[in-house]
Design a protein around this motif. Structure first.
Motif, PDB file in Angstrom:
ATOM      1  N   PHE A 101      47.320  28.470  43.365  1.00  0.00           N
ATOM      2  CA  PHE A 101      46.784  29.724  43.892  1.00  0.00           C
ATOM      3  C   PHE A 101      46.265  29.473  45.290  1.00  0.00           C
ATOM      4  CE2 PHE A 101      43.663  27.458  41.433  1.00  0.00           C
ATOM      5  CZ  PHE A 101      42.529  27.475  42.207  1.00  0.00           C
ATOM      6  N   GLU A 102      45.989  30.549  46.006  1.00  0.00           N
ATOM      7  CA  GLU A 102      45.460  30.432  47.358  1.00  0.00           C
ATOM      8  C   GLU A 102      44.305  31.409  47.535  1.00  0.00           C
ATOM      9  OE1 GLU A 102      46.990  30.410  51.969  1.00  0.00           O
ATOM     10  OE2 GLU A 102      48.410  30.158  50.335  1.00  0.00           O
ATOM     11  N   LEU A 103      43.197  30.882  48.059  1.00  0.00           N
ATOM     12  CA  LEU A 103      42.021  31.710  48.324  1.00  0.00           C
ATOM     13  C   LEU A 103      41.860  31.904  49.826  1.00  0.00           C
ATOM     14  CD1 LEU A 103      39.402  30.009  45.958  1.00  0.00           C
ATOM     15  CD2 LEU A 103      40.920  31.931  45.457  1.00  0.00           C
ATOM     16  N   ALA A 104      41.614  33.130  50.246  1.00  0.00           N
ATOM     17  CA  ALA A 104      41.378  33.409  51.655  1.00  0.00           C
ATOM     18  C   ALA A 104      39.939  33.105  52.052  1.00  0.00           C
ATOM     19  CB  ALA A 104      41.713  34.866  51.968  1.00  0.00           C
ATOM     20  N   ALA A 105      39.064  32.943  51.061  1.00  0.00           N
ATOM     21  CA  ALA A 105      37.654  32.609  51.300  1.00  0.00           C
ATOM     22  C   ALA A 105      37.198  31.710  50.160  1.00  0.00           C
ATOM     23  CB  ALA A 105      36.807  33.883  51.340  1.00  0.00           C
TER      24      ALA A 105
END
Length: 125
Positions: A49-53
Motif C-alpha cells: 500500500f502507499e500512504l500520502a501522509a
C-alpha cells in the motif's frame, strides 16, 4: 465485542470510514489501495500500500465467514510505499486452511480522517 472482529463481505472497495474533511497533509480519501501479490498465495503474500501522509495502519485478515483470523501489522507507518510480508498463518501461528480470505487495510491519519481498503486473497495448499 464480537462485531469488532467481523468484516462485511460486500466491503470490496476503498471507502472512508468517517466524514472528516481532508487538509493539505491528508491524502485523497478515495486513493487508498491495497495490493496482494502473489494472489493466489502459497507460502507468503506481500501486502502493499502507499500512504500520502504518515498514519496508523492496521492490517487484518478475515475468513470467508467474516471472522478475523490474523493481524499481520498494527502500528505507525511513514508516508510512501509500504510492504508487509505475510505467511498465511493465524495470530497463534497455525497455518490457515486453503480458501478465500480478505485482507483489510485501515488507516487513521493525524487529521482525524480514517480510510480503508479490502482485497480478496486466495490461500493455496
Amino acid at each position: 465485542d464480537a462485531s469488532d472482529h467481523l468484516l462485511q463481505i460486500g466491503d470490496f472497495r476503498s471507502v472512508p470510514s468517517d466524514s472528516g474533511t481532508p487538509d493539505d497533509d491528508t491524502p485523497d480519501r478515495g486513493g487508498l489501495e491495497l495490493r496482494v501479490a502473489p494472489n493466489p498465495a502459497r507460502g507468503f503474500a506481500e501486502l502493499e500500500f502507499e500512504l500520502a501522509a504518515p498514519g496508523t495502519v492496521e492490517i487484518s485478515i478475515f475468513d470467508s465467514a467474516g471472522r478475523r483470523v490474523a493481524s499481520p501489522h498494527s502500528g505507525l507507518r511513514d508516508a510512501g510505499a509500504s510492504s508487509i510480508r505475510w505467511e498465511p498463518r493465524s495470530d497463534v501461528g497455525a497455518r490457515l486452511a486453503p480458501g478465500l480470505y480478505f485482507a483489510r487495510l485501515d488507516v487513521s491519519y493525524a487529521s482525524g480522517l480514517h480510510a480503508g481498503a479490502t482485497r480478496a486473497l486466495t490461500v493455496l495448499p
